[in-house]
Design a protein around this motif. Sequence first.
Motif, PDB file in Angstrom:
ATOM      1  N   GLY A  48       0.804  -1.205   0.000  1.00  0.00           N
ATOM      2  CA  GLY A  48       0.000   0.000   0.000  1.00  0.00           C
ATOM      3  C   GLY A  48       0.844   1.265   0.000  1.00  0.00           C
ATOM      4  N   LEU A  49       0.400   2.242  -0.769  1.00  0.00           N
ATOM      5  CA  LEU A  49       1.147   3.495  -0.929  1.00  0.00           C
ATOM      6  C   LEU A  49       0.418   4.679  -0.299  1.00  0.00           C
ATOM      7  CD1 LEU A  49       1.972   2.925  -4.699  1.00  0.00           C
ATOM      8  CD2 LEU A  49       3.517   2.527  -2.777  1.00  0.00           C
ATOM      9  N   GLN A  50      -0.600   4.382   0.490  1.00  0.00           N
ATOM     10  CA  GLN A  50      -1.472   5.429   1.010  1.00  0.00           C
ATOM     11  C   GLN A  50      -0.732   6.471   1.842  1.00  0.00           C
ATOM     12  OE1 GLN A  50      -2.080   2.192   1.041  1.00  0.00           O
ATOM     13  NE2 GLN A  50      -4.070   1.831   0.084  1.00  0.00           N
ATOM     14  N   HIS A  51       0.314   6.062   2.534  1.00  0.00           N
ATOM     15  CA  HIS A  51       1.030   6.993   3.403  1.00  0.00           C
ATOM     16  C   HIS A  51       2.389   7.423   2.836  1.00  0.00           C
ATOM     17  CE1 HIS A  51      -1.885   5.128   6.247  1.00  0.00           C
ATOM     18  NE2 HIS A  51      -1.986   6.375   6.641  1.00  0.00           N
ATOM     19  N   TRP A  52       2.629   7.097   1.580  1.00  0.00           N
ATOM     20  CA  TRP A  52       3.834   7.586   0.917  1.00  0.00           C
ATOM     21  C   TRP A  52       3.584   9.014   0.428  1.00  0.00           C
ATOM     22  CZ3 TRP A  52       7.290   4.125  -2.516  1.00  0.00           C
ATOM     23  CH2 TRP A  52       7.584   2.931  -1.858  1.00  0.00           C
ATOM     24  N   THR A  53       4.676   9.711   0.170  1.00  0.00           N
ATOM     25  CA  THR A  53       4.525  10.982  -0.520  1.00  0.00           C
ATOM     26  C   THR A  53       4.335  10.697  -2.006  1.00  0.00           C
ATOM     27  OG1 THR A  53       6.877  11.290  -1.015  1.00  0.00           O
ATOM     28  CG2 THR A  53       6.082  12.080   1.142  1.00  0.00           C
ATOM     29  N   GLU A  54       3.662  11.608  -2.682  1.00  0.00           N
ATOM     30  CA  GLU A  54       3.465  11.432  -4.120  1.00  0.00           C
ATOM     31  C   GLU A  54       4.800  11.347  -4.845  1.00  0.00           C
ATOM     32  OE1 GLU A  54       2.134  14.503  -7.413  1.00  0.00           O
ATOM     33  OE2 GLU A  54       0.401  13.882  -6.199  1.00  0.00           O
ATOM     34  N   ALA A  55       5.773  12.137  -4.411  1.00  0.00           N
ATOM     35  CA  ALA A  55       7.088  12.139  -5.056  1.00  0.00           C
ATOM     36  C   ALA A  55       7.755  10.776  -4.945  1.00  0.00           C
ATOM     37  CB  ALA A  55       7.970  13.215  -4.433  1.00  0.00           C
ATOM     38  N   ASP A  56       7.583  10.091  -3.819  1.00  0.00           N
ATOM     39  CA  ASP A  56       8.203   8.778  -3.652  1.00  0.00           C
ATOM     40  C   ASP A  56       7.537   7.728  -4.534  1.00  0.00           C
ATOM     41  OD1 ASP A  56      10.001   9.795  -1.867  1.00  0.00           O
ATOM     42  OD2 ASP A  56       9.020   9.008  -0.064  1.00  0.00           O
ATOM     43  N   VAL A  57       6.216   7.806  -4.675  1.00  0.00           N
ATOM     44  CA  VAL A  57       5.523   6.866  -5.561  1.00  0.00           C
ATOM     45  C   VAL A  57       5.976   7.082  -7.003  1.00  0.00           C
ATOM     46  CG1 VAL A  57       3.293   6.037  -6.386  1.00  0.00           C
ATOM     47  CG2 VAL A  57       3.528   6.824  -4.021  1.00  0.00           C
ATOM     48  N   VAL A  58       6.060   8.341  -7.408  1.00  0.00           N
ATOM     49  CA  VAL A  58       6.526   8.658  -8.763  1.00  0.00           C
ATOM     50  C   VAL A  58       7.943   8.142  -8.968  1.00  0.00           C
ATOM     51  CG1 VAL A  58       7.207  10.556 -10.281  1.00  0.00           C
ATOM     52  CG2 VAL A  58       5.005  10.635  -9.090  1.00  0.00           C
ATOM     53  N   ALA A  59       8.807   8.322  -7.963  1.00  0.00           N
ATOM     54  CA  ALA A  59      10.195   7.857  -8.084  1.00  0.00           C
ATOM     55  C   ALA A  59      10.252   6.343  -8.250  1.00  0.00           C
ATOM     56  CB  ALA A  59      10.987   8.293  -6.856  1.00  0.00           C
ATOM     57  N   LEU A  60       9.431   5.614  -7.504  1.00  0.00           N
ATOM     58  CA  LEU A  60       9.447   4.153  -7.605  1.00  0.00           C
ATOM     59  C   LEU A  60       9.015   3.698  -8.993  1.00  0.00           C
ATOM     60  CD1 LEU A  60       9.997   1.658  -5.779  1.00  0.00           C
ATOM     61  CD2 LEU A  60       7.524   1.484  -5.508  1.00  0.00           C
ATOM     62  N   LEU A  61       7.975   4.311  -9.533  1.00  0.00           N
ATOM     63  CA  LEU A  61       7.494   3.929 -10.858  1.00  0.00           C
ATOM     64  C   LEU A  61       8.440   4.384 -11.963  1.00  0.00           C
ATOM     65  CD1 LEU A  61       3.696   4.791 -10.440  1.00  0.00           C
ATOM     66  CD2 LEU A  61       4.713   2.512 -10.524  1.00  0.00           C
ATOM     67  N   ARG A  62       9.093   5.511 -11.763  1.00  0.00           N
ATOM     68  CA  ARG A  62       9.940   6.078 -12.794  1.00  0.00           C
ATOM     69  C   ARG A  62      11.353   5.476 -12.773  1.00  0.00           C
ATOM     70  NH1 ARG A  62       9.473  10.940 -15.032  1.00  0.00           N
ATOM     71  NH2 ARG A  62       7.442  10.221 -15.691  1.00  0.00           N
ATOM     72  N   THR A  63      11.911   5.215 -11.592  1.00  0.00           N
ATOM     73  CA  THR A  63      13.307   4.777 -11.495  1.00  0.00           C
ATOM     74  C   THR A  63      13.477   3.376 -10.921  1.00  0.00           C
ATOM     75  OG1 THR A  63      13.685   5.619  -9.243  1.00  0.00           O
ATOM     76  CG2 THR A  63      13.943   7.183 -11.066  1.00  0.00           C
ATOM     77  N   GLY A  64      12.452   2.835 -10.271  1.00  0.00           N
ATOM     78  CA  GLY A  64      12.573   1.526  -9.639  1.00  0.00           C
ATOM     79  C   GLY A  64      13.073   1.582  -8.216  1.00  0.00           C
ATOM     80  N   VAL A  65      13.429   2.770  -7.727  1.00  0.00           N
ATOM     81  CA  VAL A  65      13.888   2.915  -6.343  1.00  0.00           C
ATOM     82  C   VAL A  65      13.214   4.140  -5.731  1.00  0.00           C
ATOM     83  CG1 VAL A  65      16.121   1.799  -6.686  1.00  0.00           C
ATOM     84  CG2 VAL A  65      15.909   4.261  -7.050  1.00  0.00           C
ATOM     85  N   ALA A  66      13.031   4.069  -4.424  1.00  0.00           N
ATOM     86  CA  ALA A  66      12.483   5.178  -3.648  1.00  0.00           C
ATOM     87  C   ALA A  66      13.029   5.018  -2.245  1.00  0.00           C
ATOM     88  CB  ALA A  66      10.956   5.141  -3.659  1.00  0.00           C
ATOM     89  N   PRO A  67      12.926   6.045  -1.421  1.00  0.00           N
ATOM     90  CA  PRO A  67      13.425   5.909  -0.047  1.00  0.00           C
ATOM     91  C   PRO A  67      12.829   4.687   0.641  1.00  0.00           C
ATOM     92  CG  PRO A  67      12.894   8.195  -0.497  1.00  0.00           C
ATOM     93  CD  PRO A  67      12.428   7.410  -1.692  1.00  0.00           C
ATOM     94  N   GLY A  68      13.691   3.749   0.991  1.00  0.00           N
ATOM     95  CA  GLY A  68      13.247   2.552   1.690  1.00  0.00           C
ATOM     96  C   GLY A  68      12.616   1.492   0.823  1.00  0.00           C
ATOM     97  N   ALA A  69      12.729   1.598  -0.510  1.00  0.00           N
ATOM     98  CA  ALA A  69      12.088   0.602  -1.375  1.00  0.00           C
ATOM     99  C   ALA A  69      12.820   0.499  -2.702  1.00  0.00           C
ATOM    100  CB  ALA A  69      10.630   0.967  -1.618  1.00  0.00           C
ATOM    101  N   SER A  70      12.753  -0.685  -3.295  1.00  0.00           N
ATOM    102  CA  SER A  70      13.235  -0.904  -4.658  1.00  0.00           C
ATOM    103  C   SER A  70      12.449  -2.066  -5.235  1.00  0.00           C
ATOM    104  CB  SER A  70      14.738  -1.205  -4.685  1.00  0.00           C
ATOM    105  OG  SER A  70      15.025  -2.367  -3.937  1.00  0.00           O
ATOM    106  N   VAL A  71      12.334  -2.124  -6.561  1.00  0.00           N
ATOM    107  CA  VAL A  71      11.553  -3.172  -7.205  1.00  0.00           C
ATOM    108  C   VAL A  71      12.483  -4.252  -7.738  1.00  0.00           C
ATOM    109  CG1 VAL A  71       9.699  -1.591  -7.809  1.00  0.00           C
ATOM    110  CG2 VAL A  71      11.514  -2.018  -9.453  1.00  0.00           C
ATOM    111  N   ILE A  72      12.012  -5.490  -7.680  1.00  0.00           N
ATOM    112  CA  ILE A  72      12.731  -6.636  -8.214  1.00  0.00           C
ATOM    113  C   ILE A  72      11.715  -7.573  -8.850  1.00  0.00           C
ATOM    114  CG2 ILE A  72      14.720  -6.584  -6.642  1.00  0.00           C
ATOM    115  CD1 ILE A  72      13.286  -8.609  -4.889  1.00  0.00           C
ATOM    116  N   GLY A  73      12.187  -8.652  -9.439  1.00  0.00           N
ATOM    117  CA  GLY A  73      11.291  -9.634 -10.010  1.00  0.00           C
ATOM    118  C   GLY A  73      10.483  -9.081 -11.165  1.00  0.00           C
ATOM    119  N   PRO A  74       9.239  -9.545 -11.350  1.00  0.00           N
ATOM    120  CA  PRO A  74       8.427  -9.082 -12.485  1.00  0.00           C
ATOM    121  C   PRO A  74       8.219  -7.579 -12.506  1.00  0.00           C
ATOM    122  CG  PRO A  74       7.457 -11.045 -11.488  1.00  0.00           C
ATOM    123  CD  PRO A  74       8.573 -10.617 -10.580  1.00  0.00           C
ATOM    124  N   MET A  75       8.151  -6.939 -11.328  1.00  0.00           N
ATOM    125  CA  MET A  75       7.935  -5.494 -11.307  1.00  0.00           C
ATOM    126  C   MET A  75       9.149  -4.753 -11.846  1.00  0.00           C
ATOM    127  SD  MET A  75       5.603  -3.303 -10.760  1.00  0.00           S
ATOM    128  CE  MET A  75       5.594  -1.513 -10.854  1.00  0.00           C
TER     129      MET A  75
END
Length: 428
Positions: free
Chosen positions: A248-275
């Motif tokens: 859930g992204l409900q308590h993330w900042t919008e900038a962090d959600v955008v960063a995760l979708l745009r770069t694959g990394v955000a403060p405290g998160a990164s994507v792996i696998g199919p994502m």
Amino acid sequence: MSARRFRKAWLGAGLLALAMLAAAWVAWINQAGEAPLGPDAAPDTPAQVERGAYLARVGNCMACHTTVGGAAYAGGRGIETPFGVVFSSNLTAHPEHGVGRWTRDAFWRAMHHGRSRDGRLLYPAFPYTEYTRITREDSDALLAYLRTVPAADTPQRAHALRFPYNTQAALAVWRALYFRPAEHTPDPAQSADWNRGAYLVQGLGHCAACHAPRNALGATQAAERLGGGLIPVQNWYAPALNREDEGGLQHWTEADVVALLRTGVAPGASVIGPMAEVVFRSTQYLSDEDVRAMAVYLQALPPEGEARPKPAAPPAAVMARGAKVYEAQCAQCHGSDGRGEPGAFPALAGNRAVLLHDPTNVVRVLLLGGYPPATAGHPRPHGMPPFQQVLGDEDIAAVTSFVRNSWGNQAPGVGTMEIYRARERRGL
């Protein structure tokens, strides 16, 4: 005729009539709303082609319709399902094997109704169950672009599905039960960004294909709620996007959600696998307006699910063994305190991917390694090496349990049987 034979005859006739009615209902449901196919009224425009190229990125079409080392969009990639293998189709401009002779009406019917140009029902490995929501304008633009893709002489490979799943009759029944053509209807109570995000997430982005649970026949359930589930055959767990303790992204900042979708990394998160593949091939190329709209929509998903009970702590011996393995194999990158290194190695302390109730992803990463996507905003990500040949089942179980229960983390421990089963599924 005796009364007994008379009753049997009427029973048989009644059952036959019911079967015929059911078959007629299935046939009617599978054709409802379809219009006759007509010729194109005008040629494609450069603006349509440009728009279609962008939409193909949004839908990540190339991922399924391109084999490793093969021509772009030439099809032939095997998509494994619990019912067998479905091979993707050729989307190049080839007149026989591709879409070179397809009309806009035929392409729209495939996207909106899940029926091919020749009238065959399409298997939902092609996610028309979500694509059905795209607009006719976007469908026409997609075809306009695909008509410009260099023709590849790659014929359609026959699907390798088990009986009865390889029959059009079984597919027609499945569709009658689980599929209805739909359209995106803007919600006037929501913002323009929310509505655009809903259109992208629910439609061409087909996020529910991974992030919604499926029933025994492979149909997604409560797709709009994105409640998470195990991706069939791939055996990655797509976390629930409506649960704060999962994805859930409900308590993330919008900038962090955008960063995760745009770069694959955000403060405290990164994507792996199919994502990671989704970010690499698709979301990093979204326009600023569209990636922001997706963030707005995902953040607005109503949170669901009760808090899970506090898990029992793993045995002291398991934690001690896990601590030794961690210090020898993991601490150099992730730190003895589990805090990692920002921008390089993800923190394990408080990491929701580590703390998922289902430990599937953590076990997979330990066995097979983890590789974030290379993106324009994060061009040289650090990957994690696999430990399947380095550590035995007991060590992997112990270090997984240790990581999930150190530095304030609390999650169910992992046993050796879970590691064994993970290896068995992957043939490791």
